[in-house]
Motif scaffolding. Structure first.
Motif, mmCIF file in Angstrom:
data_model
loop_
_atom_site.group_PDB
_atom_site.id
_atom_site.type_symbol
_atom_site.label_atom_id
_atom_site.label_comp_id
_atom_site.label_asym_id
_atom_site.label_seq_id
_atom_site.Cartn_x
_atom_site.Cartn_y
_atom_site.Cartn_z
ATOM 1 N N ALA A 5 0.840 -1.193 0.000
ATOM 2 C CA ALA A 5 0.000 0.000 0.000
ATOM 3 C C ALA A 5 0.877 1.245 0.000
ATOM 4 C CB ALA A 5 -0.919 0.021 1.219
ATOM 5 N N ILE A 6 0.399 2.254 -0.685
ATOM 6 C CA ILE A 6 1.013 3.575 -0.665
ATOM 7 C C ILE A 6 0.052 4.537 0.010
ATOM 8 C CG2 ILE A 6 1.652 5.557 -2.109
ATOM 9 C CD1 ILE A 6 2.740 3.539 -4.153
ATOM 10 N N VAL A 7 0.571 5.329 0.942
ATOM 11 C CA VAL A 7 -0.207 6.368 1.611
ATOM 12 C C VAL A 7 0.398 7.712 1.236
ATOM 13 C CG1 VAL A 7 -0.971 7.325 3.816
ATOM 14 C CG2 VAL A 7 -0.758 4.836 3.536
ATOM 15 N N ILE A 8 -0.420 8.609 0.718
ATOM 16 C CA ILE A 8 0.068 9.923 0.319
ATOM 17 C C ILE A 8 -0.307 10.929 1.399
ATOM 18 C CG2 ILE A 8 -0.095 11.750 -1.417
ATOM 19 C CD1 ILE A 8 -0.783 9.475 -3.426
ATOM 20 N N GLY A 9 0.716 11.456 2.075
ATOM 21 C CA GLY A 9 0.515 12.403 3.159
ATOM 22 C C GLY A 9 0.929 11.823 4.496
ATOM 23 N N ALA A 10 1.768 12.562 5.237
ATOM 24 C CA ALA A 10 2.263 12.092 6.538
ATOM 25 C C ALA A 10 1.738 12.933 7.689
ATOM 26 C CB ALA A 10 3.792 12.086 6.552
ATOM 27 N N GLU A 188 -2.769 -1.138 -3.154
ATOM 28 C CA GLU A 188 -3.775 -0.170 -2.724
ATOM 29 C C GLU A 188 -3.120 1.186 -2.504
ATOM 30 O OE1 GLU A 188 -6.611 -1.345 0.260
ATOM 31 O OE2 GLU A 188 -6.251 -3.472 -0.119
ATOM 32 N N ILE A 189 -3.864 2.243 -2.811
ATOM 33 C CA ILE A 189 -3.370 3.606 -2.668
ATOM 34 C C ILE A 189 -4.363 4.391 -1.816
ATOM 35 C CG2 ILE A 189 -2.773 5.748 -3.883
ATOM 36 C CD1 ILE A 189 -2.195 3.947 -6.361
ATOM 37 N N PHE A 190 -3.827 5.124 -0.843
ATOM 38 C CA PHE A 190 -4.663 5.939 0.040
ATOM 39 C C PHE A 190 -4.204 7.397 -0.062
ATOM 40 C CE2 PHE A 190 -5.128 1.718 1.614
ATOM 41 C CZ PHE A 190 -6.420 1.645 2.118
ATOM 42 N N VAL A 191 -5.142 8.271 -0.364
ATOM 43 C CA VAL A 191 -4.852 9.694 -0.515
ATOM 44 C C VAL A 191 -5.313 10.408 0.757
ATOM 45 C CG1 VAL A 191 -5.244 11.775 -1.878
ATOM 46 C CG2 VAL A 191 -5.112 9.539 -3.017
ATOM 47 N N CYS A 192 -4.332 10.882 1.543
ATOM 48 C CA CYS A 192 -4.608 11.546 2.817
ATOM 49 C C CYS A 192 -3.934 12.918 2.777
ATOM 50 C CB CYS A 192 -4.065 10.715 3.979
ATOM 51 S SG CYS A 192 -4.657 9.001 3.993
ATOM 52 N N SER A 193 -4.439 13.764 1.911
ATOM 53 C CA SER A 193 -3.736 14.986 1.542
ATOM 54 C C SER A 193 -4.187 16.225 2.297
ATOM 55 C CB SER A 193 -3.877 15.228 0.037
ATOM 56 O OG SER A 193 -5.241 15.177 -0.350
ATOM 57 N N THR A 337 -18.512 14.193 9.641
ATOM 58 C CA THR A 337 -17.240 14.237 10.352
ATOM 59 C C THR A 337 -16.063 13.948 9.447
ATOM 60 O OG1 THR A 337 -18.486 13.331 12.214
ATOM 61 C CG2 THR A 337 -16.120 13.457 12.477
ATOM 62 N N GLU A 338 -16.291 13.314 8.314
ATOM 63 C CA GLU A 338 -15.216 12.959 7.393
ATOM 64 C C GLU A 338 -15.799 12.634 6.035
ATOM 65 O OE1 GLU A 338 -17.248 9.542 8.436
ATOM 66 O OE2 GLU A 338 -16.067 10.558 9.962
ATOM 67 N N ILE A 339 -14.912 12.468 5.064
ATOM 68 C CA ILE A 339 -15.337 11.980 3.758
ATOM 69 C C ILE A 339 -14.399 10.855 3.348
ATOM 70 C CG2 ILE A 339 -13.962 13.648 2.412
ATOM 71 C CD1 ILE A 339 -16.420 13.818 0.498
ATOM 72 N N VAL A 340 -14.972 9.740 2.940
ATOM 73 C CA VAL A 340 -14.216 8.588 2.454
ATOM 74 C C VAL A 340 -14.733 8.269 1.055
ATOM 75 C CG1 VAL A 340 -13.608 6.174 2.833
ATOM 76 C CG2 VAL A 340 -13.882 7.702 4.796
ATOM 77 N N LEU A 341 -13.862 8.387 0.082
ATOM 78 C CA LEU A 341 -14.249 8.229 -1.324
ATOM 79 C C LEU A 341 -13.352 7.207 -2.014
ATOM 80 C CD1 LEU A 341 -14.517 12.028 -2.227
ATOM 81 C CD2 LEU A 341 -16.428 10.478 -1.745
ATOM 82 N N LYS A 342 -13.905 6.571 -3.055
ATOM 83 C CA LYS A 342 -13.116 5.669 -3.891
ATOM 84 C C LYS A 342 -13.207 6.171 -5.332
ATOM 85 C CE LYS A 342 -13.298 1.560 -0.969
ATOM 86 N NZ LYS A 342 -11.853 1.572 -0.694
ATOM 87 N N PRO A 343 -12.289 7.058 -5.736
ATOM 88 C CA PRO A 343 -12.375 7.659 -7.066
ATOM 89 C C PRO A 343 -12.130 6.667 -8.193
ATOM 90 C CG PRO A 343 -10.319 8.250 -5.997
ATOM 91 C CD PRO A 343 -11.139 7.558 -4.969
ATOM 92 N N GLU A 344 -11.414 5.587 -7.887
ATOM 93 C CA GLU A 344 -11.230 4.496 -8.849
ATOM 94 C C GLU A 344 -10.869 3.244 -8.062
ATOM 95 O OE1 GLU A 344 -7.607 4.492 -11.288
ATOM 96 O OE2 GLU A 344 -7.112 6.447 -10.411
ATOM 97 N N GLU A 345 -10.948 2.119 -8.708
ATOM 98 C CA GLU A 345 -10.653 0.850 -8.052
ATOM 99 C C GLU A 345 -9.236 0.865 -7.506
ATOM 100 O OE1 GLU A 345 -11.483 -2.656 -6.375
ATOM 101 O OE2 GLU A 345 -12.901 -1.485 -7.577
ATOM 102 N N GLY A 346 -9.093 0.491 -6.224
ATOM 103 C CA GLY A 346 -7.777 0.422 -5.616
ATOM 104 C C GLY A 346 -7.313 1.707 -4.964
ATOM 105 N N VAL A 347 -8.111 2.783 -5.073
ATOM 106 C CA VAL A 347 -7.717 4.073 -4.509
ATOM 107 C C VAL A 347 -8.790 4.544 -3.520
ATOM 108 C CG1 VAL A 347 -7.136 6.481 -4.974
ATOM 109 C CG2 VAL A 347 -6.475 4.699 -6.612
ATOM 110 N N THR A 348 -8.357 4.960 -2.337
ATOM 111 C CA THR A 348 -9.263 5.458 -1.300
ATOM 112 C C THR A 348 -8.802 6.831 -0.845
ATOM 113 O OG1 THR A 348 -9.679 3.194 -0.520
ATOM 114 C CG2 THR A 348 -10.286 5.002 0.957
ATOM 115 N N ILE A 349 -9.718 7.760 -0.778
ATOM 116 C CA ILE A 349 -9.462 9.100 -0.229
ATOM 117 C C ILE A 349 -10.050 9.166 1.173
ATOM 118 C CG2 ILE A 349 -10.083 11.545 -0.417
ATOM 119 C CD1 ILE A 349 -10.168 11.131 -3.481
ATOM 120 N N ILE A 350 -9.259 9.658 2.129
ATOM 121 C CA ILE A 350 -9.751 9.906 3.486
ATOM 122 C C ILE A 350 -9.439 11.356 3.804
ATOM 123 C CG2 ILE A 350 -9.727 9.189 5.902
ATOM 124 C CD1 ILE A 350 -8.500 6.538 5.038
ATOM 125 N N ASN A 351 -10.465 12.150 4.080
ATOM 126 C CA ASN A 351 -10.248 13.585 4.243
ATOM 127 C C ASN A 351 -11.408 14.189 5.035
ATOM 128 O OD1 ASN A 351 -9.435 16.364 3.773
ATOM 129 N ND2 ASN A 351 -8.358 15.650 1.945
#
Length: 376
Positions: A5-10, A188-193, A337-351
């Motif tokens: 898995a790759i997580v974008i944002g620390a 899997e890719i997670f976008v936590c930007s 309280t949050e938004i969790v989206l799947k813009p494409e297969e294998g990618v999850t946005i948590i913001n």
């Protein structure tokens, strides 16, 4: 072979996601655009704040997040303090709200204190006109600057997470992420930007009910003689800021009075809290302005208003301010309280965690990765 898995944002959301993945056996890589996290995750009170969450799922998520915080910070050898919180009452309507909240919150470790007991709980409380306070045992303070630096060390050394710093991901084509000519791939890719939701999947974010919030904050110098304030301290304005207190039937009446007595404070979204870190420094804030783009300049009168209101419920051995700053975080416009989206297969946005990032992220991301997340 373990999944990757790759997580974008620390920031805190990215770190919480990385932990949730790594504890489930993933080979995790976190990619952060800066050489260290410098956004909203280090610009806050460091409050893990279950009392602000309404009864039910969000309160339970906050408690779960707190337990993970303790595990991670202990492993990272970082400071934390389980001192609870005090919400002071100086008017009868404030006292009624905290009494009603305590009455309907039997599931929480809360109690209403007399003025005498409040002053025994914290030497920093202003005694003038004090009627009492709500004490809650749930709240915990971390030092966000220390913690957000320490958690990556823990994840790397204890859970094998890889961190790539100073690398901005500008494009995703699953299963690959790109930074210029460099690229990485994962299952899997997670976008936590965080507030940077213009770079990746901009159309998805533009369609979401998201805005941004700017907050002004201050830090007072380390208190002399190792003087401690004890619990985190809050004034009455915080009672109308957090959804948890909506359980009190007389809250609308209190809010109506504040709209008259503190109209300018509410205009700038000011409610005032104070927390003390392990160095003895006291963080104070904050204000709330909403927009997609902000002037980079802080307003001195807002800091003055914050300090003026602080003086109504707290007095410190040293009131000297040695740092001021602002933070910007993403905020949901629809009350979620949050938004969790799947813009494409294998990618999850948590913001979109807003001001609940430190309180809820570890719990939320554990649910998302573990497959138990349900939108509330």
């Amino acid at each position: 072979m373990s999944k990757s898995a790759i997580v974008i944002g620390a920031g805190i959301v990215g770190l919480a996601t990385a932990r949730a993945l790594a504890t489930r056996g993933y080979q995790v890589t976190v990619i952060e655009r800066s050489e260290k996290a410098v956004g909203a995750s280090i610009r806050n009170f460091g409050m893990v704040w279950p009392i602000g969450q309404p009864e039910g799922k969000l309160y339970e998520r906050a408690l779960h997040a707190k337990s993970i915080w303790k595990e991670v910070l202990t492993g990272a050898d970082c400071w934390f303090y389980e001192g609870g919180s005090l919400h002071m009452a100086y008017h009868q309507d404030e006292l009624e709200v905290i009494e009603q909240f305590a009455e309907v919150s039997a599931y929480r470790p809360v109690k209403v204190l007399s003025a005498k007991d409040t002053l025994e709980k914290s030497p920093a409380v202003n005694p003038a006109g004090l009627l009492g306070a709500l004490y809650s045992d749930d709240e915990m303070i971390v030092d966000p600057r220390e913690a957000i630096a320490g958690v990556p060390r823990y994840l790397q050394s204890k859970l094998g997470v890889t961190f790539i710093w100073n690398t901005a991901i500008s494009r995703i084509e699953y299963p690959t992420v790109y930074s210029g000519s460099k690229k990485w791939s994962a299952d899997e890719i997670f976008v936590c930007s965080g507030q940077d939701f213009e770079t990746l999947y901009p159309e998805v974010f533009a369609a979401a009910p998201l805005t941004k919030c700017k907050l002004q904050m201050l830090r007072l110098e380390a208190q002399p003689d190792d003087w401690k304030i004890g619990p985190a301290l809050c004034g009455g304005l915080s009672l109308i800021h957090y959804d948890g207190f909506k359980a009190a039937a007389s809250l609308p009446g209190l809010k109506a009075r504040y709209q008259q007595d503190y109209a300018e404070y509410l205009k700038w979204g000011i409610h005032v809290m104070a927390s003390q870190n392990g160095l003895g420094e006291i963080t104070v804030g904050d204000s709330h302005e909403y927009a997609l783009t902000f002037d980079p300049f802080d307003r001195e009168f807002i800091n003055t208003m914050i300090l003026d209101y602080l003086g109504t419920f707290a007095r410190f051995k040293s009131p000297k301010v040695f740092q001021t700053w602002h933070g910007i975080y993403p905020k949901m416009k629809n009350g979620k309280t949050e938004i969790v989206l799947k813009p494409e297969e294998g990618v999850t946005i948590i913001n979109g965690l807003g001001g609940n990032g430190m309180t809820l992220s570890f719990g939320l991301c554990d649910e998302v990765v573990g497959g138990t997340y349900q939108e509330l």
